[in-house]
Design a protein around this motif. Structure first.
Motif, PDB file in Angstrom:
ATOM      1  N   VAL A 157      52.562  47.882  72.605  1.00 18.60           N
ATOM      2  CA  VAL A 157      52.049  48.951  73.286  1.00 18.60           C
ATOM      3  C   VAL A 157      52.974  50.274  72.943  1.00 18.60           C
ATOM      4  O   VAL A 157      54.178  49.913  72.372  1.00 18.60           O
ATOM      5  CB  VAL A 157      52.019  48.993  74.862  1.00 18.60           C
ATOM      6  N   LYS A 158      52.582  51.416  73.139  1.00 15.52           N
ATOM      7  CA  LYS A 158      53.710  52.491  72.932  1.00 15.52           C
ATOM      8  C   LYS A 158      53.292  53.404  74.213  1.00 15.52           C
ATOM      9  O   LYS A 158      52.347  53.966  74.503  1.00 15.52           O
ATOM     10  CB  LYS A 158      53.155  53.329  71.847  1.00 15.52           C
ATOM     11  N   LEU A 159      54.345  53.585  75.268  1.00 16.36           N
ATOM     12  CA  LEU A 159      54.169  54.244  76.392  1.00 16.36           C
ATOM     13  C   LEU A 159      55.410  55.320  76.333  1.00 16.36           C
ATOM     14  O   LEU A 159      56.511  55.257  76.056  1.00 16.36           O
ATOM     15  CB  LEU A 159      54.496  53.142  77.591  1.00 16.36           C
ATOM     16  N   PRO A 160      54.960  56.405  77.213  1.00 14.94           N
ATOM     17  CA  PRO A 160      55.907  57.410  77.396  1.00 14.94           C
ATOM     18  C   PRO A 160      56.449  57.371  78.835  1.00 14.94           C
ATOM     19  O   PRO A 160      55.820  56.849  79.659  1.00 14.94           O
ATOM     20  CB  PRO A 160      55.146  58.765  77.230  1.00 14.94           C
ATOM     21  N   GLY A 161      57.903  57.789  78.977  1.00  9.33           N
ATOM     22  CA  GLY A 161      58.369  57.924  80.121  1.00  9.33           C
ATOM     23  C   GLY A 161      59.786  58.169  80.115  1.00  9.33           C
ATOM     24  O   GLY A 161      60.401  58.739  79.161  1.00  9.33           O
ATOM     25  N   PHE A 162      60.293  58.061  81.615  1.00 10.85           N
ATOM     26  CA  PHE A 162      62.014  58.402  81.622  1.00 10.85           C
ATOM     27  C   PHE A 162      62.582  57.157  81.964  1.00 10.85           C
ATOM     28  O   PHE A 162      62.173  56.483  82.436  1.00 10.85           O
ATOM     29  CB  PHE A 162      62.009  59.615  82.729  1.00 10.85           C
ATOM     30  N   ILE A 163      63.826  57.262  81.277  1.00 14.44           N
ATOM     31  CA  ILE A 163      64.654  56.136  81.552  1.00 14.44           C
ATOM     32  C   ILE A 163      65.551  56.197  82.993  1.00 14.44           C
ATOM     33  O   ILE A 163      66.214  57.046  83.122  1.00 14.44           O
ATOM     34  CB  ILE A 163      65.547  56.060  80.396  1.00 14.44           C
ATOM     35  N   VAL A 164      65.426  55.026  83.880  1.00 17.34           N
ATOM     36  CA  VAL A 164      66.438  54.791  84.823  1.00 17.34           C
ATOM     37  C   VAL A 164      67.297  53.630  84.345  1.00 17.34           C
ATOM     38  O   VAL A 164      66.785  52.576  84.408  1.00 17.34           O
ATOM     39  CB  VAL A 164      65.495  54.615  85.964  1.00 17.34           C
ATOM     40  N   PRO A 165      68.440  53.904  83.972  1.00 15.45           N
ATOM     41  CA  PRO A 165      69.348  52.858  83.351  1.00 15.45           C
ATOM     42  C   PRO A 165      69.760  51.776  84.592  1.00 15.45           C
ATOM     43  O   PRO A 165      70.095  51.846  85.577  1.00 15.45           O
ATOM     44  CB  PRO A 165      70.739  53.563  82.854  1.00 15.45           C
ATOM     45  N   LEU A 166      69.912  50.521  83.762  1.00 14.49           N
ATOM     46  CA  LEU A 166      70.014  49.366  84.877  1.00 14.49           C
ATOM     47  C   LEU A 166      71.333  48.742  84.231  1.00 14.49           C
ATOM     48  O   LEU A 166      72.142  48.168  84.865  1.00 14.49           O
ATOM     49  CB  LEU A 166      68.853  48.546  84.862  1.00 14.49           C
ATOM     50  N   GLU A 167      71.403  48.520  82.959  1.00 13.70           N
ATOM     51  CA  GLU A 167      72.292  47.879  82.247  1.00 13.70           C
ATOM     52  C   GLU A 167      72.897  48.668  81.182  1.00 13.70           C
ATOM     53  O   GLU A 167      72.154  49.075  80.422  1.00 13.70           O
ATOM     54  CB  GLU A 167      72.166  46.445  81.708  1.00 13.70           C
ATOM     55  N   LEU A 168      74.451  48.503  80.892  1.00 16.34           N
ATOM     56  CA  LEU A 168      74.974  49.157  79.727  1.00 16.34           C
ATOM     57  C   LEU A 168      75.869  48.295  78.842  1.00 16.34           C
ATOM     58  O   LEU A 168      76.202  47.360  79.551  1.00 16.34           O
ATOM     59  CB  LEU A 168      75.866  50.206  80.332  1.00 16.34           C
ATOM     60  N   ASP A 169      75.770  48.166  77.632  1.00 20.48           N
ATOM     61  CA  ASP A 169      76.723  47.545  76.865  1.00 20.48           C
ATOM     62  C   ASP A 169      78.086  47.978  76.858  1.00 20.48           C
ATOM     63  O   ASP A 169      78.326  48.888  77.498  1.00 20.48           O
ATOM     64  CB  ASP A 169      75.993  47.291  75.306  1.00 20.48           C
ATOM     65  N   ASP A 170      78.821  47.182  75.948  1.00 23.34           N
ATOM     66  CA  ASP A 170      80.437  47.553  75.922  1.00 23.34           C
ATOM     67  C   ASP A 170      80.400  48.998  75.431  1.00 23.34           C
ATOM     68  O   ASP A 170      81.554  49.753  75.549  1.00 23.34           O
ATOM     69  CB  ASP A 170      81.220  46.715  75.200  1.00 23.34           C
TER      70      ASP A 170
ATOM     71  N   GLU B  62      69.358  47.804  79.112  1.00 20.40           N
ATOM     72  CA  GLU B  62      68.036  47.604  80.217  1.00 20.40           C
ATOM     73  C   GLU B  62      67.709  48.786  81.037  1.00 20.40           C
ATOM     74  O   GLU B  62      68.498  49.301  81.581  1.00 20.40           O
ATOM     75  CB  GLU B  62      68.335  46.460  81.075  1.00 20.40           C
ATOM     76  N   PHE B  63      66.345  49.067  81.282  1.00 15.50           N
ATOM     77  CA  PHE B  63      66.250  50.191  82.013  1.00 15.50           C
ATOM     78  C   PHE B  63      64.656  50.006  82.659  1.00 15.50           C
ATOM     79  O   PHE B  63      63.983  49.255  81.975  1.00 15.50           O
ATOM     80  CB  PHE B  63      66.341  51.253  81.460  1.00 15.50           C
ATOM     81  N   PHE B  64      64.400  50.647  83.630  1.00 10.94           N
ATOM     82  CA  PHE B  64      62.857  51.002  84.085  1.00 10.94           C
ATOM     83  C   PHE B  64      62.623  52.310  83.339  1.00 10.94           C
ATOM     84  O   PHE B  64      63.047  53.177  83.091  1.00 10.94           O
ATOM     85  CB  PHE B  64      63.203  51.323  85.495  1.00 10.94           C
ATOM     86  N   LEU B  65      61.510  52.092  83.005  1.00  8.04           N
ATOM     87  CA  LEU B  65      60.661  53.228  82.268  1.00  8.04           C
ATOM     88  C   LEU B  65      59.652  53.726  83.505  1.00  8.04           C
ATOM     89  O   LEU B  65      59.056  52.892  83.872  1.00  8.04           O
ATOM     90  CB  LEU B  65      59.717  52.912  81.194  1.00  8.04           C
TER      91      LEU B  65
END
Length: 122
Positions: A32-45, A51-54
């Motif tokens: 799939v290809k979906l548009p949306g906005f990012i709600v961050p859940l996890e960040l790398d170093d 990881e995020f919610f779209l």
């Protein structure tokens, strides 16, 4: 006297997410290809979002109430993305699953293992 207890912050009824986990099983394992906005859940170093919610609109999951679970997609992105603006919209490309994820910020009824992320130009 009117009472507005249902509006009392994050614990009020107005802030509770509608837990609608009804999914379209025809989307399971589809590219799939979906548009949306990012709600961050996890960040790398390096501070990149991995990881995020779209979500379908800006501010979802930050303001109350969050969208229903079947309007949120839990996304993993191995290489991560540097999120410079919470106002930016993105296209997410990858394989969708009809399995979700619950976090303290809310729940998603779908998931995507993203292979590509593109800024949404509007």
């Amino acid at each position: 006297v009117a009472t507005h207890d249902y509006l009392s912050g994050e614990s009020g009824l107005a802030s509770q997410q509608v837990m609608n986990f009804n999914v379209n099983n025809k989307l399971d394992q589809k590219q799939v290809k979906l548009p949306g906005f990012i709600v961050p859940l996890e960040l790398d170093d390096n501070g990149k979002v991995t990881e995020f919610f779209l979500v379908p609109y800006f501010g979802a999951c930050i303001h109350v109430p969050p969208p229903p679970a079947n309007q949120i997609v839990y996304v993993t992105l191995k290489e991560g993305v540097q999120l410079d603006s919470m106002y930016a919209a993105f296209w997410v490309v990858g394989k969708m699953t009809a399995r979700g994820k619950s976090t303290r910020l809310g729940a998603a009824a779908y998931g995507i293992a993203a292979t590509r992320l593109e800024e949404y130009k509007y």
